[in-house]
Design a protein around this motif. Structure first.
Motif, PDB file in Angstrom:
ATOM      1  N   VAL A   9      -8.653  22.303  18.868  1.00  0.00           N
ATOM      2  CA  VAL A   9     -10.091  22.076  18.765  1.00  0.00           C
ATOM      3  C   VAL A   9     -10.443  20.916  19.700  1.00  0.00           C
ATOM      4  O   VAL A   9      -9.851  19.832  19.597  1.00  0.00           O
ATOM      5  N   ASP A  11     -13.005  18.282  20.786  1.00  0.00           N
ATOM      6  CA  ASP A  11     -14.199  17.542  20.353  1.00  0.00           C
ATOM      7  C   ASP A  11     -14.882  16.950  21.580  1.00  0.00           C
ATOM      8  O   ASP A  11     -14.326  16.059  22.229  1.00  0.00           O
ATOM      9  N   HIS A  48     -18.217  21.383  20.249  1.00  0.00           N
ATOM     10  CA  HIS A  48     -16.769  21.526  20.425  1.00  0.00           C
ATOM     11  C   HIS A  48     -16.439  22.828  21.156  1.00  0.00           C
ATOM     12  O   HIS A  48     -17.258  23.745  21.205  1.00  0.00           O
ATOM     13  N   VAL A  50     -12.815  25.526  21.844  1.00  0.00           N
ATOM     14  CA  VAL A  50     -11.520  25.856  21.244  1.00  0.00           C
ATOM     15  C   VAL A  50     -10.627  26.407  22.344  1.00  0.00           C
ATOM     16  O   VAL A  50     -11.049  27.280  23.114  1.00  0.00           O
ATOM     17  N   PHE A 204     -14.469  30.801  13.943  1.00  0.00           N
ATOM     18  CA  PHE A 204     -15.362  29.870  14.635  1.00  0.00           C
ATOM     19  C   PHE A 204     -16.714  30.566  14.794  1.00  0.00           C
ATOM     20  O   PHE A 204     -16.820  31.564  15.499  1.00  0.00           O
ATOM     21  N   ILE A 250     -15.282  27.507  10.589  1.00  0.00           N
ATOM     22  CA  ILE A 250     -15.637  26.307  11.363  1.00  0.00           C
ATOM     23  C   ILE A 250     -17.017  26.545  11.995  1.00  0.00           C
ATOM     24  O   ILE A 250     -17.201  27.475  12.776  1.00  0.00           O
ATOM     25  N   LEU A 258     -16.464  18.534  11.669  1.00  0.00           N
ATOM     26  CA  LEU A 258     -15.638  18.281  12.856  1.00  0.00           C
ATOM     27  C   LEU A 258     -14.759  17.046  12.646  1.00  0.00           C
ATOM     28  O   LEU A 258     -13.598  17.008  13.062  1.00  0.00           O
ATOM     29  N   THR A 263      -8.023  17.402  15.962  1.00  0.00           N
ATOM     30  CA  THR A 263      -8.601  17.639  17.286  1.00  0.00           C
ATOM     31  C   THR A 263      -7.631  17.209  18.378  1.00  0.00           C
ATOM     32  O   THR A 263      -6.759  16.360  18.164  1.00  0.00           O
ATOM     33  N   TYR A 268      -3.134  19.984  16.451  1.00  0.00           N
ATOM     34  CA  TYR A 268      -3.498  21.370  16.730  1.00  0.00           C
ATOM     35  C   TYR A 268      -3.188  22.223  15.505  1.00  0.00           C
ATOM     36  O   TYR A 268      -2.628  21.734  14.520  1.00  0.00           O
TER      37      TYR A 268
END
Ligand SMILES: [Zn+2]
Length: 270
Positions: A9, A11, A48, A50, A204, A250, A258, A263, A268
């Motif tokens: 993820v 950020d 964010h 991915v 997501f 998410i 978040l 992140t 991970y």
């Protein structure tokens, strides 16, 4: 290439905005007469991306906001409503990827949840580096189909001249990665479902569901919705898939959530 999936993820900091853009909720962003003199609530609208490493290549989901947002977004007027001003130097997408040791050239696919400027802001960087670009067919048709340089947060300079491969309906993009058609926010918004060996399923939502408060139930719409009926249907569709697959959901712009996630580059999901 890894022999299983690894999900990062990324950020990328936050825009700032009046919460009412994201959450039309009586008693919260929409005020009663008793609260009419309270100042508006401004919200860190986190952004964010991915990155999924798979045996079949690396996928990037969305590309966040550009470094030159203030001038790039100026024609739309929205830079004053959504300033990308809560971002440190190491949170711009290129910097996050750099900290992770990932060069744009090593990304095989960029999959776009939709083409709003806070998701497509760095798309050309990856197109230039040779990535294949994926979006929903209805999103592409809409994003290129209007007259003028922009409409709402679709800004043609983010994506004009690029080649997209399009998908329609729910699509198993790779083993364990499914793109879910979830229109409403825009005509071709998609969510991404990833089945990970250890973590289980993660979904997501991108802007199909802005934040936990939007998810409900009942679902709460936002000020930017292309089709309200489609929005509600898509939230319930995602809820159904999430319950069936026992997924972690998410949300697209949920600052509180978040902050609870692992992140990159520190952690991970596998
Ligand atoms: Zn959006």
């Amino acid at each position: 290439m890894p022999d299983t999936m690894k999900l990062h993820v990324l950020d990328c900091g936050a825009m700032s905005c009046d919460l009412t853009w994201l959450l039309l909720k009586p008693g919260r962003s929409i005020r009663t007469r008793q609260d009419k003199d309270k100042p508006v609530e401004w919200y860190p609208c986190t952004t964010h991306c991915v990155l999924v490493e798979t045996p079949d290549g690396t996928i990037l989901w969305d590309t966040s906001c550009p470094r030159d947002w203030e001038t790039r977004w100026e024609p739309t007027g929205l830079q004053d409503f959504f300033p990308y001003d809560q971002v440190s130097d190491d949170q711009y997408l290129d910097a996050v990827l750099g900290r992770l040791g990932v060069a744009p050239e090593s990304i095989k696919y960029v999959v776009m949840s939709h083409l709003h400027f806070d998701h497509a802001g760095n798309l050309k960087m990856f197109a230039d580096a040779g990535a294949k670009l994926i979006c929903n067919r209805k999103e592409k048709d809409f994003a290129l189909g209007f007259d003028g340089l922009f409409t709402g947060a679709h800004l043609k300079s983010d994506y004009d001249g690029l080649d997209f491969e399009t998908v329609s309906g729910d699509t198993e993009f790779m083993p364990g990665i499914t793109l879910i058609e979830a229109p409403g926010h825009t005509p071709g918004t998609m969510a991404m479902k990833v089945d990970l060996p250890d973590t289980g399923t993660m979904i997501f939502t991108s802007d199909a569901v802005y934040m936990g408060d939007s998810y409900g139930p009942p679902a709460v719409p936002a000020a930017i919705v292309n089709d309200l009926n489609d929005f509600y249907s898509s939230v319930e569709k995602i809820r159904g898939i999430a319950e069936e697959s026992d997924a972690t959901v998410i949300f697209g712009h949920d600052a509180k959530q978040l902050a609870t996630l692992r992140t990159a580059p520190d952690g991970y999901y596998s």
